[in-house]
Design a protein around this motif. Structure first.
Motif, short mmCIF file in Angstrom:
data_model
loop_
_atom_site.label_atom_id
_atom_site.label_comp_id
_atom_site.label_asym_id
_atom_site.label_seq_id
_atom_site.Cartn_x
_atom_site.Cartn_y
_atom_site.Cartn_z
N TYR A 90 7.28 1.29 -8.66
CA TYR A 90 6.62 0.86 -7.42
C TYR A 90 7.65 0.29 -6.44
N ASN A 91 8.54 -0.51 -6.97
CA ASN A 91 9.53 -1.11 -6.08
C ASN A 91 10.51 -0.07 -5.54
N THR A 92 10.83 0.91 -6.35
CA THR A 92 11.69 2.00 -5.87
C THR A 92 11.05 2.68 -4.68
N LEU A 93 9.79 3.01 -4.86
CA LEU A 93 9.04 3.69 -3.82
C LEU A 93 8.94 2.82 -2.57
N LEU A 94 8.62 1.57 -2.82
CA LEU A 94 8.46 0.65 -1.71
C LEU A 94 9.75 0.53 -0.89
N SER A 95 10.88 0.45 -1.59
CA SER A 95 12.12 0.24 -0.86
C SER A 95 12.47 1.47 -0.03
N ILE A 96 12.05 2.64 -0.49
CA ILE A 96 12.27 3.84 0.31
C ILE A 96 11.51 3.72 1.64
N TYR A 97 10.25 3.40 1.54
CA TYR A 97 9.44 3.28 2.75
C TYR A 97 9.92 2.14 3.64
N ALA A 98 10.26 1.02 3.01
CA ALA A 98 10.67 -0.14 3.81
C ALA A 98 11.95 0.18 4.59
N VAL A 153 1.78 1.15 -0.79
CA VAL A 153 2.40 0.96 -2.10
C VAL A 153 2.07 -0.43 -2.64
N CYS A 154 2.19 -1.43 -1.79
CA CYS A 154 1.89 -2.79 -2.22
C CYS A 154 0.46 -2.89 -2.73
N ARG A 155 -0.45 -2.30 -1.97
CA ARG A 155 -1.85 -2.36 -2.38
C ARG A 155 -2.06 -1.67 -3.72
N GLU A 156 -1.50 -0.46 -3.83
CA GLU A 156 -1.63 0.28 -5.09
C GLU A 156 -1.09 -0.52 -6.27
N MET A 157 0.04 -1.13 -5.97
CA MET A 157 0.73 -1.90 -7.00
C MET A 157 -0.18 -3.03 -7.49
#
Length: 871
Positions: free
Chosen positions: A408-416, A427-431
């Motif tokens: 999740y954090n990997t994905l989040l950092s891509i978007y961020a 992603v945060c919500r899904e997480m």
DNA sequence: CTAGGGTTAG
């Protein structure tokens, strides 16, 4: 096939995907939609990535881009038969691939997996005692009472080891320590006490309580039951886990003095510590050699740990050799082996090879797991191949592999990083929906992302939310915030964060100092930056190449007063507030009030004062200053990388005289003779061919690093009148696709280029159009030259590039004019340009020349080549 | 005793 878990619907495409019974056709469907709708792409300016047809995992056959495949996968790398002599490190340029930028290795949230006590020889009484300790051992005294009740029935150290390990697994190190002390007091036999101590040290190590582990270890030594291989192995592991690699190595070598011989576990522990501490592979191999010399048989874990060392440095060749060596030795490979190998290959930039290796896993009966996928996804994302990342992400979901905290954090950092906060929030919500709370990594990614987009109000809110939810900010949080605020000129906020950071009792590190130094440099306070560099060195913090690159890059900038003020619509109020004199006063007052004799606070005050309009240091003595900086860098043996070279070249471009530039260029010679040779050769007008290999290396960088280097080199050449040379470089860059889609018949896109590069490119492009005209082909109806909006410039909206290109075209009499709707775009009709190109004088102004040439005498070029070979 | 994520330079 498992159905896709509900919490996996992160992107719009995913949701659509779930409605279809046949994932394969759906994936194709998804790809089409994706292509039709460019707004659904992850980013608008992604690199050319041949989107692999996302096949269902069963039939994955790894289609690859042709060019990359020939150099990476089909032609297998030389696996060295004579193990363990590995290839020497690659050229310095490549060894600093961005994947290994990190200088911080250990600060993970979750310390290792709990150690199982299933196999231990404890009795059922111990089990019962554990329940009672957990339930009734509220404080030390109560706990002791429980233990006293059980004392007669517990049998020996095995039961106590079970107890303290289980308490450790539950994160209760206080109770574990109580148990340990209780047991060790009552134990007579030294070797049993030793067992308890080792268990206690390893438990504390796993919990990250390295100081306590050290205390227990040292006490055990003094009491005379600590000198066992087990205790030493445990403390080595504890140090390693907490990032005290040097301590781990020291302890390891001290074992001899205690008459102890390291065993397999000890060696594995110290190698593991080296990996976590980022020790150079060569040095780790020395330990490994020693292990072999001592007749120890390395096992799977030894090799996995060695692979981890490679992955830190992106040493993919060495990693592949290690993997082969495992096969040769008949050591089974497991999912750890593969995941670590993949990580090394990804960090080495060999994404296609990594994909191939991953594809081979099922045949070896090792199925890719969530770690495999997040490793690959991160690799693709860092290489800018977002289509590939997304395909793998979809494949993972298709397989029913559910996301965990890291993925999740990997994905989040891509978007961020892309500034795509809608998706980041998804992603945060899904997480959180899947029961994983945002952790410090999540928050740090959000803070960095919003900060880079100048959304300071959101940054503040996120930071508040984080604290409200009891997620403790760590060093990285503070570094990120200080960097974000000081880059935005919000020094009061930066100062507040710094105070809070001090209050949290954290110690500044190289990253924090580098961020501060960069902020100073960006504001023209190079001398303060240098003094802060001294300060950090005095504090025992070793600067790294990033620290130096900031300072080198700043050289000569302050004289041109190119300070940064970022304009970002919605946050300008905040900035104005911080720029206002009242804010400065407030900052200065609080500075005095706190009477903090801290240089960093002083510097924030200084920065605030600078903003209020005080005079800047002029760049008069900067030359001496910068030479001193180089000297220090040599002294500290800090290896420069391609960013250093770009910075030096840019600094040369800012020199007023050729002589001054030559002095700087000489520094390049000390660092890297090849780069020096090429730059110097081109500058002197030698016709050298050696640059090809240099540019081959630059090609292995990520796109922005590579283009920065090409921009810097071209700028310098253009600046010193080597315009033909500049053009050679720029065309080479174009050939290697350094700047994405620069050139078509109807449009020249210069927005990623420096002004020198852009101007050289304009000449080349117009010559190309001229050739089209003279060959009798049709010229497109409308020709345009895009200069962007000064995206490349430090000051947003100030389009230096546009003005330079406009002036160039004007000077040549080229009939291009600004487009009304887009000031960054220069246009002309094809016919007007064609008739201008047909004019007799046009060719003469289009063809570029060098001020200095040695064409008539090729010997010079040869001498230059020879010199390079000698050194 | 073993794997993946977050910060700083261009």
């Amino acid at each position: 096939m498992a159905s896709t878990p509900p919490h996996c619907s992160i992107t719009a495409t995913t949701k659509r995907y779930q409605n279809h019974p046949y994932p394969h056709s759906q994936l194709k469907d998804h790809r089409q939609t994706h292509n039709q709708n460019p707004h659904q792409r992850w980013t608008s300016n992604q690199r050319v990535s041949l989107a692999k047809p996302p096949l269902p995992p069963s039939s994955r056959n790894a289609p690859k881009p042709a060019a990359a495949a020939t150099t990476t996968t089909t032609q297998h790398p030389q696996i060295h038969p004579t193990f363990p002599s590995f290839q020497p490190p690659k050229s310095e340029l490549v060894s600093d691939f961005p994947g290994r930028r990190s200088t911080r290795f250990v600060s993970k949230l979750h310390f290792g997996r709990p150690r199982t006590t299933m196999g231990t020889r404890h009795t059922s009484v111990a089990q019962e005692a554990l329940q009672n300790v957990i339930e009734y051992g509220k404080d030390e005294r109560a706990l002791e009472n429980v233990l006293l009740n059980f004392e007669s029935r517990l049998s020996g150290s095995d039961d106590y080891v079970f107890l303290l390990r289980e308490l450790g697994n539950r994160g209760d190190c206080k109770k574990a320590i109580c148990c340990f002390e209780f047991a060790v007091k009552r134990e007579r036999k030294k070797n049993e006490q030793g067992k308890l101590a080792s268990a206690m040290i390893s438990t504390l190590g796993r919990l990250g309580k390295v100081e306590m582990a050290k205390t227990v270890f040292e006490a055990a030594l003094t009491e005379g039951y600590g000198n066992t291989v087990y205790a030493f192995s445990a403390i080595i592991s504890a140090y390693g886990r907490s990032g005290y690699c040097n301590e781990a190595i020291k302890i390891f070598y001290s074992m001899k003095d205690y008459g102890l011989k390291p065993n397999l576990v000890t060696y594995n522990a110290v190698i593991d510590a080296c990996g976590k501490g980022g020790v150079e592979f060569k040095r780790v191999l020395e330990i490994f050699d020693e292990m072999l010399r001592n007749g120890m048989q390395p096992d799977r874990i030894t090799f996995n740990s060695l692979l981890a060392v490679c992955s830190k440095g992106g040493l993919w060749e060495a990693a592949r050799s290690l993997s082969c060596e495992m096969v040769n030795r008949g050591i089974d490979q497991d999912i750890f082996t593969y995941n670590t190998l993949l990580d090394a290959v990804c960090k080495g930039g060999q994404l296609d090879m990594a994909f191939e290796i991953m594809s081979e896993m099922p045949a070896k009966n090792i199925l890719p797991n969530v770690v495999t996928y997040s490793t690959m996804i991160d690799g693709y994302a860092k290489a800018g191949r977002l289509d590939d990342a997304r395909n793998l992400f979809n494949e993972m979901k298709f397989l029913g592999i559910s996301l965990d905290r890291v993925s999740y954090n990997t994905l989040l950092s891509i978007y961020a990083k892309l500034g795509r906060f809608e998706e980041a929030m998804d992603v945060c919500r899904e997480m959180e929906n899947s029961g994983i709370r945002k952790d410090v990594v999540t928050y740090n990614a959000l803070l960095g992302g919003y900060g880079k987009q100048y959304k300071y109000d959101v940054v503040r809110n996120v930071f508040e939310e984080m604290k409200a939810r009891h997620v403790s900010p760590n060093l990285l949080t503070y570094s990120t915030l200080i960097d974000v605020y000081s880059k935005g000129g919000l020094y009061r906020e930066a100062m507040d964060v710094f105070r809070e950071f001090k209050k949290a009792g954290l110690k500044a590190d190289v990253v924090l100092y580098s961020a501060l130094i960069d902020a100073l440099c960006k504001n023209g306070l190079v001398e303060s930056a240098v003094s802060l560099l001294d300060e950090m060195t005095k504090e025992g913090i070793r600067p790294n190449v990033v620290t130096y690159n900031s300072i080198i890059d700043a050289f000569g900038r302050s004289a041109t007063t190119e300070s940064v003020v970022v304009d970002a619509g919605q946050t300008s109020e905040l900035q104005i507030e911080s720029l206002s004199s009242s804010a400065v006063e407030k900052a200065t007052k609080s500075l005095v009030a706190d009477r903090e004799d801290n240089q960093i606070i002083k510097i924030f005050g200084q920065l605030a004062a600078e903003k209020a309009g005080q005079a800047k240091n002029s760049g008069g003595q900067e030359m001496m200053c910068i030479l001193g900086v180089f000297h220090k860098m040599h002294e500290l043996e800090i290896k420069p990388n391609v960013v250093t070279f770009s910075a030096i070249l840019n600094a040369c471009s800012r020199c007023n005289s050729f002589e001054e530039a030559s002095m700087l260029l000489e520094e390049l010679r000390l660092f890297d003779n090849q780069v020096y040779g090429v730059a110097h050769g081109l500058l002197m007008g030698y016709r050298i061919s050696l640059w090809q290999s240099l540019f081959d290396e630059v090609k292995l960088m990520d796109s922005s690093t590579a283009s920065a280097f090409y921009n810097a080199l071209t700028d310098m050449l253009w600046h010193f009148g080597q315009k033909r040379g500049a053009q050679l470089v720029v065309l080479e860059g174009k050939r290697r696709q350094v700047w994405e889609n620069v050139w078509s018949e109807s449009c020249l896109d210069l927005h990623l280029m420096s002004s020198g590069a852009a101007r050289a490119m304009v000449h080349a492009w117009l010559l190309n159009v001229r050739a089209i005209v003279f060959e009798g082909h049709e010229v497109p109806k409308l020709l345009s030259i895009l200069t962007g909006w000064g995206k490349h410039s430090k000051v947003v909206g100030d389009s230096t590039l546009r003005r330079a290109v406009e002036a160039l075209l004007m000077g040549m009499g080229a009939p291009f004019r600004s487009a009304k709707c887009n000031l960054g775009r220069l246009i002309s009709t094809g016919s007007v340009v064609a008739s201008w190109l047909r004019e007799s004088g046009t060719l003469k102004v289009l063809v570029l020349h060098d001020d200095r040439t040695h064409q008539e005498n090729l010997r010079f070029g040869q001498i230059s080549n020879l010199q390079m070979l000698q050194l």
